[in-house]
Write a protein that holds these residues in place. Sequence first.
Motif, PDB file in Angstrom:
ATOM      1  N   ASP A 296     -50.148  -6.099  64.043  1.00  0.00           N
ATOM      2  CA  ASP A 296     -49.884  -4.975  64.945  1.00  0.00           C
ATOM      3  C   ASP A 296     -48.423  -4.537  64.908  1.00  0.00           C
ATOM      4  N   ARG A 297     -47.570  -5.346  64.342  1.00  0.00           N
ATOM      5  CA  ARG A 297     -46.142  -5.025  64.293  1.00  0.00           C
ATOM      6  C   ARG A 297     -45.678  -5.102  62.838  1.00  0.00           C
ATOM      7  N   PRO A 298     -46.009  -4.082  62.041  1.00  0.00           N
ATOM      8  CA  PRO A 298     -45.651  -4.100  60.616  1.00  0.00           C
ATOM      9  C   PRO A 298     -44.139  -4.065  60.437  1.00  0.00           C
ATOM     10  N   GLY A 299     -43.681  -4.666  59.357  1.00  0.00           N
ATOM     11  CA  GLY A 299     -42.259  -4.674  59.034  1.00  0.00           C
ATOM     12  C   GLY A 299     -42.086  -5.009  57.568  1.00  0.00           C
ATOM     13  N   SER A 300     -40.860  -5.045  57.122  1.00  0.00           N
ATOM     14  CA  SER A 300     -40.581  -5.351  55.722  1.00  0.00           C
ATOM     15  C   SER A 300     -39.475  -6.374  55.633  1.00  0.00           C
ATOM     16  N   VAL A 301     -39.474  -7.088  54.509  1.00  0.00           N
ATOM     17  CA  VAL A 301     -38.466  -8.111  54.243  1.00  0.00           C
ATOM     18  C   VAL A 301     -37.830  -7.772  52.900  1.00  0.00           C
ATOM     19  N   THR A 302     -36.500  -7.685  52.855  1.00  0.00           N
ATOM     20  CA  THR A 302     -35.784  -7.353  51.625  1.00  0.00           C
ATOM     21  C   THR A 302     -34.850  -8.495  51.285  1.00  0.00           C
ATOM     22  N   ILE A 303     -34.913  -8.947  50.030  1.00  0.00           N
ATOM     23  CA  ILE A 303     -34.060 -10.038  49.562  1.00  0.00           C
ATOM     24  C   ILE A 303     -33.199  -9.503  48.435  1.00  0.00           C
ATOM     25  N   VAL A 304     -31.888  -9.571  48.581  1.00  0.00           N
ATOM     26  CA  VAL A 304     -30.938  -9.126  47.557  1.00  0.00           C
ATOM     27  C   VAL A 304     -30.185 -10.352  47.076  1.00  0.00           C
ATOM     28  N   TRP A 305     -30.278 -10.626  45.772  1.00  0.00           N
ATOM     29  CA  TRP A 305     -29.629 -11.840  45.240  1.00  0.00           C
ATOM     30  C   TRP A 305     -29.280 -11.632  43.776  1.00  0.00           C
ATOM     31  N   ASN A 306     -28.015 -11.740  43.454  1.00  0.00           N
ATOM     32  CA  ASN A 306     -27.505 -11.690  42.083  1.00  0.00           C
ATOM     33  C   ASN A 306     -27.898 -10.378  41.385  1.00  0.00           C
ATOM     34  N   GLY A 307     -27.786  -9.272  42.113  1.00  0.00           N
ATOM     35  CA  GLY A 307     -28.076  -7.957  41.534  1.00  0.00           C
ATOM     36  C   GLY A 307     -29.534  -7.573  41.583  1.00  0.00           C
ATOM     37  N   TYR A 308     -30.363  -8.446  42.090  1.00  0.00           N
ATOM     38  CA  TYR A 308     -31.789  -8.140  42.194  1.00  0.00           C
ATOM     39  C   TYR A 308     -32.134  -7.874  43.649  1.00  0.00           C
ATOM     40  N   GLU A 309     -33.098  -6.975  43.816  1.00  0.00           N
ATOM     41  CA  GLU A 309     -33.555  -6.644  45.172  1.00  0.00           C
ATOM     42  C   GLU A 309     -35.075  -6.740  45.209  1.00  0.00           C
ATOM     43  N   VAL A 310     -35.561  -7.540  46.133  1.00  0.00           N
ATOM     44  CA  VAL A 310     -37.007  -7.729  46.286  1.00  0.00           C
ATOM     45  C   VAL A 310     -37.379  -7.287  47.691  1.00  0.00           C
ATOM     46  N   ALA A 311     -38.317  -6.378  47.777  1.00  0.00           N
ATOM     47  CA  ALA A 311     -38.774  -5.872  49.074  1.00  0.00           C
ATOM     48  C   ALA A 311     -40.273  -6.111  49.191  1.00  0.00           C
ATOM     49  N   THR A 312     -40.717  -6.588  50.326  1.00  0.00           N
ATOM     50  CA  THR A 312     -42.139  -6.843  50.576  1.00  0.00           C
ATOM     51  C   THR A 312     -42.405  -6.784  52.067  1.00  0.00           C
ATOM     52  N   SER A 313     -43.662  -6.808  52.402  1.00  0.00           N
ATOM     53  CA  SER A 313     -44.015  -6.759  53.828  1.00  0.00           C
ATOM     54  C   SER A 313     -43.787  -8.132  54.474  1.00  0.00           C
ATOM     55  N   LEU A 314     -43.739  -8.106  55.786  1.00  0.00           N
ATOM     56  CA  LEU A 314     -43.500  -9.352  56.534  1.00  0.00           C
ATOM     57  C   LEU A 314     -44.636 -10.348  56.328  1.00  0.00           C
ATOM     58  N   ALA A 315     -45.863  -9.892  56.303  1.00  0.00           N
ATOM     59  CA  ALA A 315     -47.003 -10.803  56.165  1.00  0.00           C
ATOM     60  C   ALA A 315     -46.970 -11.510  54.819  1.00  0.00           C
ATOM     61  N   ILE A 316     -46.696 -10.738  53.752  1.00  0.00           N
ATOM     62  CA  ILE A 316     -46.657 -11.356  52.424  1.00  0.00           C
ATOM     63  C   ILE A 316     -45.494 -12.328  52.329  1.00  0.00           C
ATOM     64  N   ALA A 317     -44.380 -12.000  52.959  1.00  0.00           N
ATOM     65  CA  ALA A 317     -43.224 -12.902  52.932  1.00  0.00           C
ATOM     66  C   ALA A 317     -43.558 -14.236  53.609  1.00  0.00           C
ATOM     67  N   LEU A 318     -44.260 -14.154  54.727  1.00  0.00           N
ATOM     68  CA  LEU A 318     -44.636 -15.398  55.420  1.00  0.00           C
ATOM     69  C   LEU A 318     -45.589 -16.228  54.578  1.00  0.00           C
ATOM     70  N   VAL A 319     -46.542 -15.568  53.917  1.00  0.00           N
ATOM     71  CA  VAL A 319     -47.466 -16.294  53.043  1.00  0.00           C
ATOM     72  C   VAL A 319     -46.707 -16.951  51.901  1.00  0.00           C
ATOM     73  N   GLY A 320     -45.739 -16.216  51.343  1.00  0.00           N
ATOM     74  CA  GLY A 320     -44.944 -16.781  50.249  1.00  0.00           C
ATOM     75  C   GLY A 320     -44.152 -17.999  50.684  1.00  0.00           C
ATOM     76  N   VAL A 321     -43.581 -17.920  51.877  1.00  0.00           N
ATOM     77  CA  VAL A 321     -42.833 -19.081  52.394  1.00  0.00           C
ATOM     78  C   VAL A 321     -43.760 -20.280  52.556  1.00  0.00           C
ATOM     79  N   GLY A 322     -44.967 -20.050  53.056  1.00  0.00           N
ATOM     80  CA  GLY A 322     -45.911 -21.159  53.230  1.00  0.00           C
ATOM     81  C   GLY A 322     -46.300 -21.792  51.910  1.00  0.00           C
ATOM     82  N   VAL A 323     -46.588 -20.929  50.907  1.00  0.00           N
ATOM     83  CA  VAL A 323     -46.958 -21.463  49.590  1.00  0.00           C
ATOM     84  C   VAL A 323     -45.813 -22.249  48.979  1.00  0.00           C
ATOM     85  N   ALA A 324     -44.587 -21.729  49.129  1.00  0.00           N
ATOM     86  CA  ALA A 324     -43.420 -22.430  48.584  1.00  0.00           C
ATOM     87  C   ALA A 324     -43.241 -23.796  49.250  1.00  0.00           C
TER      88      ALA A 324
END
Length: 452
Positions: A23-51
């Motif tokens: 119900d509260r959509p958002g985005s997560v952006t990661i900038v590191w060493n010249g690279y920028e990765v943007a994704t939704s909050l839900a996918i970011a949380l899933v990625g953290v769990g898998v990691a």
Amino acid sequence: MWRALAFLALLAVAAFGAVWIADRPGSVTIVWNGYEVATSLAIALVGVGVAAIVLGLVWAVVRGLITLPDTLVNGSRERRRAKGFTALSRGMVAVGSGDPLAARRHAGDAERLLGAEPLTLLLKAQAAQISGDRQAAESAFQRMVDDPETRVLGLRGLFVEARRREDDVSARAYAAEAARLAPSVTWANDAVLEAQCADGDWGGALEIVERRGSLGLIEKAEARRQRAVLLTAMAQVREAGEPEAATERALQAVKLAPDLVPAACIAGRLLARRGDLKKAAKIVEAAWKANPHPDLAKVYLNLRTGDSVRDRLTRAETLAKLSSWTPEARLALAQAAFDARDFAKAREAIQPLLDDGPTVRTCLMMARIEEAEHGAGSGRAREWLARAAHAPRDPVWIADGVASPTWEPISPVSGRIDAFVWQAPPNLLTGQEPFESAAPEAESAALAAPRP
């Protein structure tokens, strides 16, 4: 049920969290060493769990590899201990069933697998005992003595072995050391008490009994009784040379056990000697009510020196009334009446005892009465003497099958305190032959008795 409820609660919380994030959509952006990765909050949380899961698995594998040697060693050690305890259990069963070969084999396996464990040493000692190898048993017990945790147990084993080879000195030393290390150990206290009683160390024995009573090793009533017996023994030893000390001990014993006949007798005699006749009579009367005994009657009738035979007869009548005319009271009254030459009263007192199997003393008393009335060597006197040879025996002091004419504080067989009881010895199953030879002696003793 509680686990199911907890699982449902966690599931509800997870569902609520997922809905709340959706119900509260958002985005997560990661900038590191010249690279920028943007994704939704839900996918970011899933990625953290898998990691996190992947990192956990990697760490588990690494840790397993690091601890693998220790795990293998511990597993081997546990299997070795399990085999050792199995051998120990089987060895105990073999000892209990009396199989020396199996016991020694399992004891060796247990020692090899477990080392110098207390139970291993105990099994080894017991296996040696049932095998008859006393030297090996003592060696195992000595190793137990060297270990502070099993010292008392080892001392008990050495004590038992010393008793078996009849080494009383060593046995006493082991028991004394065990009692010093563990004052509440029953076997050590019993052994020390037995040794002190055998040596006549009544004071030391009294200390042991008091300690056992304070620690709750024996019942309070038993402790009081044993204290009374030991105090009586102390009074008995001191009666001739230390009358004051003997009187004090006897009075303490009477206070603890008013029905203890020897204590009442000693207290009565000593109090009468110093002129306290009222207290002496009270003590003897209390003991007489509980246990009518010829020694009590003798003390009571002779409380006052110089009394006439009539005075003693009066006191004998008092005793008879106090005990409701028990057989012992009738015998005492008959003797007092005989001494007063009142033969009719003596016969009257003893008459009820003649109808139901008169004992040896009763028959001899009747023989003396008949002799006094009808002359020495009369037919009636000889008839009673003949009956005495086959009559039931009178009560005596008996302890562990040993009869004694006098009371003793301990048994001559087992060394047990307060073992003597006043009772009639059992009649012989094969007749009364042993008393045949006693008949002439009884007859001559009765006929030779001085006339009053």
